[in-house]
Motif scaffolding. Structure first.
Motif, mmCIF file in Angstrom:
data_model
loop_
_atom_site.group_PDB
_atom_site.id
_atom_site.type_symbol
_atom_site.label_atom_id
_atom_site.label_comp_id
_atom_site.label_asym_id
_atom_site.label_seq_id
_atom_site.Cartn_x
_atom_site.Cartn_y
_atom_site.Cartn_z
ATOM 1 N N LYS A 118 8.371 -5.727 -10.214
ATOM 2 C CA LYS A 118 8.592 -4.966 -11.445
ATOM 3 C C LYS A 118 7.812 -3.655 -11.422
ATOM 4 N N LEU A 119 6.568 -3.726 -10.980
ATOM 5 C CA LEU A 119 5.701 -2.552 -10.968
ATOM 6 C C LEU A 119 6.262 -1.444 -10.091
ATOM 7 N N TYR A 120 6.752 -1.820 -8.909
ATOM 8 C CA TYR A 120 7.202 -0.816 -7.947
ATOM 9 C C TYR A 120 8.727 -0.676 -7.887
ATOM 10 N N ASN A 121 9.425 -1.441 -8.743
ATOM 11 C CA ASN A 121 10.887 -1.369 -8.806
ATOM 12 C C ASN A 121 11.529 -1.652 -7.450
ATOM 13 N N VAL A 122 11.138 -2.779 -6.862
ATOM 14 C CA VAL A 122 11.703 -3.212 -5.586
ATOM 15 C C VAL A 122 12.209 -4.641 -5.734
ATOM 16 N N ARG A 153 0.840 -1.211 0.000
ATOM 17 C CA ARG A 153 0.000 0.000 0.000
ATOM 18 C C ARG A 153 0.867 1.250 0.000
ATOM 19 N N GLN A 154 1.965 1.232 0.754
ATOM 20 C CA GLN A 154 2.878 2.377 0.769
ATOM 21 C C GLN A 154 3.513 2.586 -0.604
ATOM 22 N N LEU A 155 3.875 1.494 -1.257
ATOM 23 C CA LEU A 155 4.509 1.598 -2.570
ATOM 24 C C LEU A 155 3.553 2.181 -3.610
ATOM 25 N N ARG A 156 2.286 1.849 -3.493
ATOM 26 C CA ARG A 156 1.305 2.354 -4.466
ATOM 27 C C ARG A 156 1.127 3.856 -4.339
ATOM 28 N N GLY A 157 1.312 4.385 -3.149
ATOM 29 C CA GLY A 157 1.239 5.825 -2.943
ATOM 30 C C GLY A 157 -0.098 6.414 -3.337
ATOM 31 N N THR A 158 -0.056 7.426 -4.206
ATOM 32 C CA THR A 158 -1.283 8.124 -4.602
ATOM 33 C C THR A 158 -1.945 7.512 -5.835
ATOM 34 N N ALA A 173 3.982 -16.551 -6.011
ATOM 35 C CA ALA A 173 5.354 -16.147 -6.311
ATOM 36 C C ALA A 173 5.416 -15.332 -7.596
ATOM 37 N N GLU A 174 4.656 -15.752 -8.604
ATOM 38 C CA GLU A 174 4.670 -15.034 -9.879
ATOM 39 C C GLU A 174 4.091 -13.632 -9.723
ATOM 40 N N THR A 175 3.008 -13.498 -8.952
ATOM 41 C CA THR A 175 2.409 -12.178 -8.748
ATOM 42 C C THR A 175 3.355 -11.259 -7.990
ATOM 43 N N LEU A 176 4.083 -11.803 -7.025
ATOM 44 C CA LEU A 176 5.053 -10.988 -6.296
ATOM 45 C C LEU A 176 6.154 -10.490 -7.228
ATOM 46 N N LYS A 177 6.526 -11.314 -8.190
ATOM 47 C CA LYS A 177 7.522 -10.881 -9.175
ATOM 48 C C LYS A 177 6.990 -9.692 -9.970
ATOM 49 N N GLU A 178 5.704 -9.731 -10.327
ATOM 50 C CA GLU A 178 5.100 -8.622 -11.069
ATOM 51 C C GLU A 178 5.001 -7.368 -10.204
ATOM 52 N N PHE A 179 4.702 -7.537 -8.913
ATOM 53 C CA PHE A 179 4.691 -6.391 -8.001
ATOM 54 C C PHE A 179 6.082 -5.760 -7.925
ATOM 55 N N ALA A 193 -2.585 1.560 -10.998
ATOM 56 C CA ALA A 193 -1.502 0.624 -10.704
ATOM 57 C C ALA A 193 -1.606 -0.611 -11.597
ATOM 58 N N SER A 194 -2.830 -1.094 -11.807
ATOM 59 C CA SER A 194 -3.036 -2.245 -12.680
ATOM 60 C C SER A 194 -2.619 -1.925 -14.108
ATOM 61 N N GLN A 195 -2.968 -0.730 -14.576
ATOM 62 C CA GLN A 195 -2.594 -0.323 -15.928
ATOM 63 C C GLN A 195 -1.085 -0.229 -16.075
ATOM 64 N N ARG A 196 -0.409 0.262 -15.042
ATOM 65 C CA ARG A 196 1.050 0.378 -15.104
ATOM 66 C C ARG A 196 1.733 -0.983 -15.086
ATOM 67 N N SER A 197 1.027 -1.992 -14.605
ATOM 68 C CA SER A 197 1.573 -3.359 -14.652
ATOM 69 C C SER A 197 1.264 -4.014 -15.993
ATOM 70 N N HIS A 198 0.696 -3.231 -16.925
ATOM 71 C CA HIS A 198 0.288 -3.717 -18.246
ATOM 72 C C HIS A 198 -0.749 -4.830 -18.128
ATOM 73 N N GLY A 199 -1.574 -4.719 -17.091
ATOM 74 C CA GLY A 199 -2.653 -5.670 -16.906
ATOM 75 C C GLY A 199 -2.236 -6.998 -16.307
ATOM 76 N N ARG A 200 -0.961 -7.128 -15.932
ATOM 77 C CA ARG A 200 -0.502 -8.404 -15.368
ATOM 78 C C ARG A 200 -1.032 -8.618 -13.953
ATOM 79 N N ILE A 201 -1.374 -7.515 -13.276
ATOM 80 C CA ILE A 201 -1.992 -7.611 -11.951
ATOM 81 C C ILE A 201 -3.303 -6.836 -12.013
ATOM 82 N N SER A 202 -4.402 -7.486 -11.759
ATOM 83 C CA SER A 202 -5.690 -6.800 -11.798
ATOM 84 C C SER A 202 -5.825 -5.873 -10.597
ATOM 85 N N HIS A 203 -6.702 -4.870 -10.717
ATOM 86 C CA HIS A 203 -6.886 -3.960 -9.584
ATOM 87 C C HIS A 203 -7.475 -4.702 -8.389
ATOM 88 N N ALA A 204 -8.274 -5.748 -8.657
ATOM 89 C CA ALA A 204 -8.829 -6.547 -7.561
ATOM 90 C C ALA A 204 -7.721 -7.311 -6.835
#
Length: 227
Positions: free
Chosen positions: A59-63, A9-14, A51-57, A20-31
């Motif tokens: 990439k999304l947040y560059n952590v 939640r902190q990483l998502r910020g504002t 594990a795969e979803t965490l990998k996408e997170f 956030a879902s769009q910035r993941s190119h749809g790999r992670i749904s907003h739900a």
């Protein structure tokens, strides 16, 4: 909210969930983002991303992927793994993949075709890429140590079309194999090292010359799991 959920939640910020879902190119749904942050699924039960979803997170947040894995409980917090390593949990690890003889991340050499063991990959990977398309190779060498530590097992898909910049397993001169980063320009195809050691050099194949190579797999992830 769990430690992982609070951190996400902190990483998502504002950003909104949809943004956030769009910035993941749809790999992670907003739900899925909302469930990961709350730590609760749509049925009100405790929820931990795969594990795969965490990998996408990551990439999304560059952590670091490893940091998210530790927070999720997939690996011990004292474990020191590189950021691209994806450990396999007992719940996720139910699809065996054959590991073939060592492939050298350095000077290309013959890739032994004997099976030396097997590892388990996350079932989400097997479902996404097709279990029959997955294979693994034991890494021996330091030319890719920025990405894949020596001694790790690298998992590949043989059915994905690599893009310039992807890491691949490639046969050189029809008899040897190595792991390198694939680059393609209008003039040449190159297979580049990614090492802290500057002595490693790329393989370069001018497009007006002989193209004596064959890409045999696109790199997905590396693991320290014992064979």
């Amino acid at each position: 909210m769990s430690e992982l959920g609070d951190y996400l939640r902190q990483l998502r910020g504002t950003m909104s969930l949809r943004e956030a879902s769009q910035r993941s190119h749809g790999r992670i749904s907003h739900a899925a983002i909302a469930q990961a942050e709350k730590g609760i699924n749509s049925h009100g039960k405790p929820f931990t991303p795969s594990a795969e979803t965490l990998k996408e997170f990551a990439k999304l947040y560059n952590v670091s992927t490893a940091k998210l894995m530790k927070m999720a409980g997939y690996i011990e917090k004292s474990s020191d793994l590189p950021s691209n390593a994806i450990p396999v949990s007992s719940e996720e690890a139910d699809q065996p993949v054959m590991v073939y003889g060592e492939i050298q991340a350095g000077v290309a050499k013959w890739a032994e075709q004997d099976i030396i063991g097997q590892i388990n990959v996350p079932k989400s990977f097997a479902k996404r890429y097709g279990a029959k398309n997955l294979f693994a190779l034991k890494v021996d060498g330091e030319s890719m140590n920025r990405e894949i530590p020596n001694g790790y097992t690298a998992v590949f898909s043989k059915d994905l079309e690599p893009e310039s910049g992807d890491i691949v397993a490639v046969m050189i001169d029809s008899e040897s194999a190595t792991i390198k980063r694939f680059r393609e320009t209008s003039l040449a195809v190159m297979f580049e090292p990614s090492s802290w050691d500057p002595s490693f050099k790329p393989y370069v194949f001018p497009k007006d010359g002989i193209q004596d190579f064959k890409i045999i797999g696109k790199f997905l992830y590396a693991t320290s799991e014992c064979i």
